[in-house]
Design an enzyme around this catalytic site. Sequence first.
Site, short mmCIF file in Angstrom:
data_model
loop_
_atom_site.label_atom_id
_atom_site.label_comp_id
_atom_site.label_asym_id
_atom_site.label_seq_id
_atom_site.Cartn_x
_atom_site.Cartn_y
_atom_site.Cartn_z
N GLY A 43 77.46 31.46 64.39
CA GLY A 43 76.25 30.72 64.77
C GLY A 43 75.63 31.49 65.93
O GLY A 43 76.33 31.85 66.87
N GLY A 45 73.78 30.58 68.33
CA GLY A 45 73.92 29.93 69.63
C GLY A 45 75.31 30.15 70.22
O GLY A 45 75.46 30.59 71.37
N ASN A 188 63.62 41.34 66.28
CA ASN A 188 63.88 42.65 65.67
C ASN A 188 62.61 43.05 64.92
O ASN A 188 61.58 42.36 65.00
CB ASN A 188 65.14 42.63 64.79
CG ASN A 188 65.00 41.70 63.60
OD1 ASN A 188 63.89 41.31 63.23
ND2 ASN A 188 66.11 41.33 63.00
N GLY A 230 67.13 48.66 66.11
CA GLY A 230 68.37 49.24 65.56
C GLY A 230 68.65 50.61 66.16
O GLY A 230 68.62 50.79 67.38
N ASP A 254 80.71 46.62 61.41
CA ASP A 254 80.14 45.33 61.02
C ASP A 254 79.01 45.00 62.01
O ASP A 254 79.28 44.79 63.19
CB ASP A 254 81.23 44.25 61.06
CG ASP A 254 80.72 42.87 60.64
OD1 ASP A 254 79.51 42.74 60.34
OD2 ASP A 254 81.52 41.93 60.64
N ASP A 260 73.20 39.08 68.71
CA ASP A 260 73.68 38.00 69.59
C ASP A 260 74.32 38.57 70.86
O ASP A 260 74.12 38.05 71.95
CB ASP A 260 74.68 37.11 68.85
CG ASP A 260 74.06 36.44 67.64
OD1 ASP A 260 72.83 36.23 67.66
OD2 ASP A 260 74.79 36.16 66.67
N GLY A 295 83.43 40.87 62.49
CA GLY A 295 83.23 39.45 62.81
C GLY A 295 82.15 39.28 63.85
O GLY A 295 81.87 40.20 64.63
O1 RIB Z 1 73.83 36.49 64.14
C1 RIB Z 1 74.99 36.30 63.40
C2 RIB Z 1 75.17 34.86 63.07
O2 RIB Z 1 74.12 34.45 62.23
C3 RIB Z 1 76.44 34.54 62.31
O3 RIB Z 1 77.52 34.25 63.14
C4 RIB Z 1 76.02 33.39 61.41
O4 RIB Z 1 76.68 32.20 61.68
C5 RIB Z 1 74.51 33.26 61.59
O5 RIB Z 1 74.17 32.24 62.45
#
Ligand code: RIB
Length: 314
Positions: A43, A45, A188, A230, A254, A260, A295
Amino acid sequence: MNRATPKVTVVGSLNIDLVCHAIRKPDKGETIIGDAFDIFTGGKGFNQAAAAARLGADVALVGSIGSDPFGDLLRTAIKNEQINSRFITRRMDIGTGVATIVVEPDGDNSIIVVPRANMALTTADIDTAADCIADTDVLLLQLETPIAASEHAAAIAKQHGAIVVLNPAPAQPLPDSLLGYVDILTPNQSETELLSGMPINSHEDACRAAEILRGRMVDTENSAVVLTLGGQGTLMLTETTSELIPALLVQPVDTTGAGDAFCGALATALASGENLQSAVEFANAAGAAAVTVIGATPSMPTRTKVERLLKSRK
Ligand code: RIB
């Protein structure tokens, strides 16, 4: 605000990520056999909150999860990251948000998010966290929770002098009433194209599109568009400057969550009082560190890792 530990409040989503690693995405009507499967917390957040916490900020997360086992996993993860969980509401009538993710061998990802409880976040939930938001250095928002809740939080934060950072992901049209509270926007390329209404095929296009977006935002000395491109780096556009900050070269495994890590790091650096340029350099390194780990939440880097990467570049 000058305090020993910078304070970042995140209003945003919490998901459980169901991740398939495969040679490629399936085509329409096709079933393919994947190579590996993982379940991670995620997520936008929660990932951004985890990044800020790992980088040393005092973090509160305002969000909504279900009363199901996925919600339990997230509760434990929030606690482990030492994030303030007082403003996480558990819903009885709706499940926790989920994301199904395909990661290809080059590290590229495709994501479907089903927001579920994330979309139940209300302005009343924001009111419960109003004192916390009023006392924050940086309010960090994304677009996986209702816009009305984000806008309400942004209004409170601005009223009390916080910096408002909006990561407009996943892309969707935005009302000026929300953008009017935003100091720093971190789209982006595809989000910038959607929000500005123009395609980006060159550096000049990127500058022009960022200028269009900046024109819709609050006009403060801090206000800037920080456009992540990017491998090409990050374009930082303020009232007086437009500068491309180069990307750090790493081997991606990945890319999920790289944006985030960038946003959590940017918020932490700004909350610490750093200027925009050094905050963007720090965020670039955090984003680069994130793509080297599989992940979303697991890839949010520590300060040591980001600083090591920044040093290796010099
Ligand atoms: O930005 C990556 C996130 O986007 C993932 O963790 C997924 O849950 C989505 O919210």
